[in-house]
Write a protein that holds these residues in place. Structure first.
Motif, PDB file in Angstrom:
ATOM      1  N   SER A 295      15.397  40.118  40.516  1.00  0.00           N
ATOM      2  CA  SER A 295      15.784  40.153  39.104  1.00  0.00           C
ATOM      3  C   SER A 295      17.208  40.669  39.006  1.00  0.00           C
ATOM      4  O   SER A 295      17.799  41.100  39.986  1.00  0.00           O
ATOM      5  N   LYS A 296      17.732  40.651  37.799  1.00  0.00           N
ATOM      6  CA  LYS A 296      19.073  41.155  37.569  1.00  0.00           C
ATOM      7  C   LYS A 296      19.016  42.501  36.859  1.00  0.00           C
ATOM      8  O   LYS A 296      18.376  42.629  35.814  1.00  0.00           O
TER       9      LYS A 296
ATOM     10  N   ASP B  97      39.853  50.885  30.558  1.00  0.00           N
ATOM     11  CA  ASP B  97      40.932  49.937  30.268  1.00  0.00           C
ATOM     12  C   ASP B  97      40.471  48.494  30.343  1.00  0.00           C
ATOM     13  O   ASP B  97      40.842  47.680  29.515  1.00  0.00           O
ATOM     14  N   ILE B  98      39.671  48.177  31.352  1.00  0.00           N
ATOM     15  CA  ILE B  98      39.135  46.822  31.481  1.00  0.00           C
ATOM     16  C   ILE B  98      37.678  46.944  31.880  1.00  0.00           C
ATOM     17  O   ILE B  98      37.341  47.656  32.818  1.00  0.00           O
ATOM     18  N   GLN B  99      36.819  46.216  31.175  1.00  0.00           N
ATOM     19  CA  GLN B  99      35.439  46.120  31.624  1.00  0.00           C
ATOM     20  C   GLN B  99      35.050  44.661  31.514  1.00  0.00           C
ATOM     21  O   GLN B  99      35.168  44.055  30.442  1.00  0.00           O
ATOM     22  N   GLN B 100      34.630  44.082  32.614  1.00  0.00           N
ATOM     23  CA  GLN B 100      34.472  42.643  32.691  1.00  0.00           C
ATOM     24  C   GLN B 100      33.194  42.331  33.447  1.00  0.00           C
ATOM     25  O   GLN B 100      32.920  42.947  34.477  1.00  0.00           O
ATOM     26  N   ARG B 101      32.411  41.403  32.921  1.00  0.00           N
ATOM     27  CA  ARG B 101      31.252  40.933  33.676  1.00  0.00           C
ATOM     28  C   ARG B 101      31.551  39.528  34.179  1.00  0.00           C
ATOM     29  O   ARG B 101      31.882  38.636  33.390  1.00  0.00           O
TER      30      ARG B 101
ATOM     31  N   GLY C 282      24.318  39.220  44.616  1.00  0.00           N
ATOM     32  CA  GLY C 282      24.689  38.059  43.819  1.00  0.00           C
ATOM     33  C   GLY C 282      25.337  38.383  42.498  1.00  0.00           C
ATOM     34  O   GLY C 282      25.309  39.528  42.049  1.00  0.00           O
ATOM     35  N   LEU C 283      25.908  37.336  41.906  1.00  0.00           N
ATOM     36  CA  LEU C 283      26.498  37.464  40.577  1.00  0.00           C
ATOM     37  C   LEU C 283      25.402  37.773  39.562  1.00  0.00           C
ATOM     38  O   LEU C 283      24.248  37.480  39.813  1.00  0.00           O
ATOM     39  N   PRO C 284      25.717  38.317  38.390  1.00  0.00           N
ATOM     40  CA  PRO C 284      27.053  38.729  37.961  1.00  0.00           C
ATOM     41  C   PRO C 284      27.550  40.008  38.630  1.00  0.00           C
ATOM     42  O   PRO C 284      26.759  40.799  39.122  1.00  0.00           O
TER      43      PRO C 284
END
Lengths: 247, 247
Positions: free
Chosen positions: A29-30, A207-211, A191-193
């Motif tokens: 699962s994620k 400052d940056i948060q990215q999925r 694995g992604l994400p």
């Protein structure tokens, strides 16, 4: 399996974690493995976790709940040092393992777990710690400006080749993503994400948060360019003179 | 620690092993981990070993000694198939573990050990096997044309990127050496010299056998060119547009 990495550089910090959890290969699962505790101008604390998910989740939940129900005790929102936060996290993990460990062992379930915790609290410099499964912990240094937990080996060579404390945040982010690409190619259970967070030194804000999800165009392009680039370097490597006349 | 890799390609096979053995970090010595049994025109059998040195050495010594003292029994010099050799090796390892294992366990000494064994016996195609610590074994296939034992992870990504059964022996040798370079950079307990053997399919003789020592000019040049090449690719990677405006 999990892969998490965090880097402490002159210009700031980069944190990244994958999102795959498996309890056996037929039960994947994620789950995000990054937690962020932030009050702008006061503190940015990022945790990355690996190992038994019930143990790491419970440890973090204990920390959060206690800070809410007993705000005067030492906790994530009032600690004046990240050193204390690392200690609290180690203690919370020991407490959960005391509660659950014996039951897990009875069924041969691995109760090991570990954390990376880093960020900055106003009044301190940015700091980065790794908390071991036993609850003890170490701090990153100039010689070793990064920590990895989980499936660490596939993605380590590229970091060792590129990273120094002087590496800028863009290159460190690229290096992090290449490291994930190498890991995901060799271990299907990572694995992604990917959850990615970039912190500029002394900004005291995220400052940056990215999925980075499946099919992310930038990540795909990066992986393709890296792969093609490696092949280009490889085909131009010198050939050994003891080999070519005979083979 | 040890690192060994062997590849089975359309055009032949490549075998390589490092030579470092440690019983604790303060007791490091050099021991070759490659053994070659060859009769030109009849058989080339190469073994690579990892794990407890006393176990792997004893298992090989048993095989050699029995072939000498009882030449009519099934052994390394008269087996008609590499499948039988892999089985003999597994049996010999089980025998040594039966003899020594309990005494090692009493002192918490790891008795695990494993082999790669491959080559060609006249009348058969070239074949490649991995013998596990329990004595059972598997054979390389078109989908997985290589095996690694020991410290396998650091050097795996480059092999996964480059190797197919159609890779020629020169590229496979280069790939092997780059894989060793990555491993040695990340794990100090894997070290030079590297023993390398290249076998051309159906030659039934050892075509190249090379020991790569400290300061070997070709290996140094390969490592430098690879390292510089990677950096060149890295600095030209695309930058993420969500990062550059802010950092």
């Amino acid at each position: 399996m999990t892969y998490c990495v965090a880097m402490k550089l002159d210009s700031g910090m980069v944190f990244a974690s994958d999102s795959r959890t498996n309890a056996g290969i037929d039960n994947i699962s994620k789950f995000g493995k990054m937690r962020v505790f932030t009050r702008v101008g006061q503190r940015v604390i990022v945790t990355l976790s690996a190992g038994n998910l019930s143990i790491t989740q419970s440890a973090l939940n204990l920390l959060e709940q206690r800070a809410r129900t007993n705000p005067d005790a030492l906790g994530i929102w009032n600690a004046i040092s990240l050193y204390d936060i690392a200690g609290l996290l180690g203690e919370a993990m020991r407490e959960v393992k005391n509660r659950d460990g014996e039951f897990l062992r009875q069924n041969n379930i691995d109760a090991s777990a570990s954390f990376i915790v880093g960020g900055q609290i106003a009044g301190e410099t940015q700091r980065l710690f790794q908390v071991y499964s036993e609850g003890n912990f170490i701090e990153a240094s100039l010689e070793t400006p990064y920590f990895q937990i989980g499936e660490i080996k596939y993605g380590k060579p590229i970091i060792d080749r590129i990273l120094t404390p002087a590496t800028d945040l863009t290159e460190a982010t690229q290096c992090t993503l290449v490291s994930f690409d190498s890991t995901m190619r060799s271990n299907v259970s990572v694995g992604l994400p990917i959850d990615l967070l970039v912190y500029r030194n002394d900004s005291l804000s995220v400052d940056i948060q990215q999925r980075i999800e499946d099919g992310d165009p930038y990540f795909s392009q990066l992986a393709t360019r890296w792969s093609e680039g490696l092949r280009g370097v490889f085909v131009n490597l010198p050939k050994p003179d003891w080999l070519t006349p005979k083979i």
